[in-house]
Design a protein around this motif. Structure first.
Motif, short mmCIF file in Angstrom:
data_model
loop_
_atom_site.label_atom_id
_atom_site.label_comp_id
_atom_site.label_asym_id
_atom_site.label_seq_id
_atom_site.Cartn_x
_atom_site.Cartn_y
_atom_site.Cartn_z
N MET A 52 0.81 -1.21 0.00
CA MET A 52 0.00 0.00 0.00
C MET A 52 0.85 1.27 0.00
O MET A 52 0.32 2.35 -0.24
CB MET A 52 -0.94 0.00 1.20
CG MET A 52 -2.02 -1.08 1.13
SD MET A 52 -2.90 -1.12 -0.45
CE MET A 52 -3.72 0.47 -0.44
N ARG A 53 2.13 1.16 0.26
CA ARG A 53 2.97 2.36 0.15
C ARG A 53 3.08 2.78 -1.31
O ARG A 53 3.40 3.94 -1.60
CB ARG A 53 4.35 2.12 0.76
CG ARG A 53 5.26 1.22 -0.02
CD ARG A 53 6.57 0.96 0.73
NE ARG A 53 7.25 2.22 1.04
CZ ARG A 53 8.26 2.32 1.90
NH1 ARG A 53 8.68 1.24 2.56
NH2 ARG A 53 8.85 3.48 2.12
N PHE A 54 2.81 1.86 -2.24
CA PHE A 54 2.74 2.20 -3.65
C PHE A 54 1.30 2.44 -4.09
O PHE A 54 1.04 3.28 -4.94
CB PHE A 54 3.36 1.07 -4.49
CG PHE A 54 4.77 0.73 -4.08
CD1 PHE A 54 5.84 1.50 -4.52
CD2 PHE A 54 5.02 -0.34 -3.25
CE1 PHE A 54 7.13 1.19 -4.14
CE2 PHE A 54 6.32 -0.67 -2.88
CZ PHE A 54 7.38 0.10 -3.32
N THR B 29 6.18 10.22 4.47
CA THR B 29 7.49 10.18 3.84
C THR B 29 8.00 8.75 3.80
O THR B 29 7.43 7.84 4.43
CB THR B 29 8.48 11.07 4.62
OG1 THR B 29 8.65 10.52 5.94
CG2 THR B 29 7.97 12.50 4.73
N ALA B 30 9.09 8.53 3.05
CA ALA B 30 9.65 7.19 2.94
C ALA B 30 10.10 6.67 4.30
O ALA B 30 9.90 5.49 4.63
CB ALA B 30 10.82 7.19 1.95
N SER B 31 10.70 7.54 5.10
CA SER B 31 11.14 7.11 6.43
C SER B 31 9.96 6.79 7.34
O SER B 31 10.04 5.88 8.19
CB SER B 31 12.01 8.19 7.07
OG SER B 31 11.29 9.41 7.20
N GLN B 32 8.85 7.51 7.17
CA GLN B 32 7.67 7.23 7.98
C GLN B 32 7.03 5.90 7.58
O GLN B 32 6.54 5.16 8.45
CB GLN B 32 6.66 8.38 7.85
CG GLN B 32 7.07 9.64 8.58
CD GLN B 32 6.12 10.79 8.33
OE1 GLN B 32 5.51 10.92 7.27
NE2 GLN B 32 5.98 11.67 9.33
N TRP B 33 7.03 5.59 6.29
CA TRP B 33 6.54 4.27 5.85
C TRP B 33 7.41 3.17 6.48
O TRP B 33 6.88 2.16 6.95
CB TRP B 33 6.58 4.17 4.33
CG TRP B 33 5.41 4.79 3.62
CD1 TRP B 33 5.42 5.92 2.85
CD2 TRP B 33 4.07 4.30 3.58
NE1 TRP B 33 4.16 6.17 2.36
CE2 TRP B 33 3.31 5.19 2.78
CE3 TRP B 33 3.42 3.21 4.15
CZ2 TRP B 33 1.96 5.02 2.53
CZ3 TRP B 33 2.06 3.03 3.91
CH2 TRP B 33 1.34 3.92 3.10
N ASP B 34 8.73 3.36 6.45
CA ASP B 34 9.62 2.36 7.04
C ASP B 34 9.36 2.21 8.54
O ASP B 34 9.35 1.09 9.07
CB ASP B 34 11.08 2.76 6.79
CG ASP B 34 11.46 2.73 5.32
OD1 ASP B 34 10.77 2.03 4.56
OD2 ASP B 34 12.41 3.44 4.94
N VAL C 195 1.14 5.83 18.85
CA VAL C 195 1.19 6.94 17.90
C VAL C 195 2.64 7.21 17.54
O VAL C 195 3.45 7.58 18.39
CB VAL C 195 0.53 8.20 18.49
CG1 VAL C 195 0.59 9.34 17.47
CG2 VAL C 195 -0.91 7.90 18.88
N LEU C 196 2.96 7.05 16.25
CA LEU C 196 4.31 7.29 15.77
C LEU C 196 4.53 8.74 15.34
O LEU C 196 5.67 9.19 15.25
CB LEU C 196 4.62 6.36 14.59
CG LEU C 196 4.50 4.86 14.87
CD1 LEU C 196 4.77 4.07 13.60
CD2 LEU C 196 5.46 4.45 15.98
N GLY C 197 3.45 9.43 15.08
CA GLY C 197 3.59 10.81 14.65
C GLY C 197 2.27 11.35 14.12
O GLY C 197 1.28 10.63 14.01
N ILE C 198 2.28 12.65 13.80
CA ILE C 198 1.12 13.34 13.26
C ILE C 198 1.44 13.76 11.83
O ILE C 198 2.50 14.35 11.57
CB ILE C 198 0.75 14.58 14.11
CG1 ILE C 198 0.70 14.20 15.60
CG2 ILE C 198 -0.58 15.16 13.65
CD1 ILE C 198 -0.30 13.14 15.95
#
Length: 205
Positions: A131-133, A141-146, A193-196
């Protein structure tokens, strides 16, 4: 045969020099309406409903075109033919990805329930690596997906959801569900929660 004609005055006449326009036959119209109040009320109701339906159709047409304009032409959603609460088997992802012309396939599912109070409905979307694609336009961002895939219980909250629930990075967010939702029969899910992230126009929360 004799024909008789009679001059009829204008329906509107000019009043004073200030441009005031008065209806000459308003008393006749008023008396006609009051003579059959039920019929006049039903006629007014029919006209009102007609205009309301017309406005509703305009709004619905605009909503449909908004969805069409925002849809991606290179993405297809595959759902079960019948409403299955369990969704499609995850094994179908590899079969779909093997179809000629398909570049990527991903799966997503949601966990719905309530947060703290049964009146407070809440939902969390869960995704896999594909789903990242599939949702590449999502504000991650790419780092947030990781970071998301490295954490088994991590979530990112939109600004609107964070304001509603008072969430910050590092907080826990619990959703209570029916016991049969989880395989271990537990009645809740705990997320971290990893972030907003910024709000997305395609998402309400």
């Amino acid at each position: 045969m004799r024909c008789y004609t009679q001059a009829v005055g204008p329906l509107f006449r000019l009043g004073s020099r200030s441009g005031d326009v008065r209806m000459k036959y308003w008393p006749l119209v008023q008396s006609a309406l009051l003579r059959r109040p039920a019929e006049a009320s039903l006629t007014l109701l029919a006209v009102t409903c007609g205009f309301a339906l017309f406005g509703f159709m305009i709004a619905l047409n605009a909503a449909y075109w908004r969805v069409i304009d925002s849809a991606r032409v290179d993405r297809i959603y595959v759902n079960s033919r019948f409403d299955d609460p369990n969704g499609l088997p995850i094994a179908l992802e590899k079969k779909i990805e093997a179809i000629d012309g398909v570049t990527r396939a991903g799966a997503f599912r949601w966990v719905s329930g309530y947060h703290q109070d049964p009146r407070h409905f809440a939902s969390v979307y869960t995704v896999d690596g594909g789903m990242r694609f599939g949702w590449s336009e999502f504000p991650l961002t790419a780092s947030q997906w990781d970071e998301l895939f490295a954490s088994g219980t991590g979530i990112f909250a939109t600004k609107k959801a964070a304001e509603r629930w008072g969430l910050h990075r590092g907080d826990t967010f619990e959703i209570s569900t029916k016991p049969q939702v989880r395989e271990d029969r537990a009645s809740g899910w705990t997320f971290h929660v990893l972030g907003i992230v910024p709000d997305d126009p395609e998402w309400d929360e």
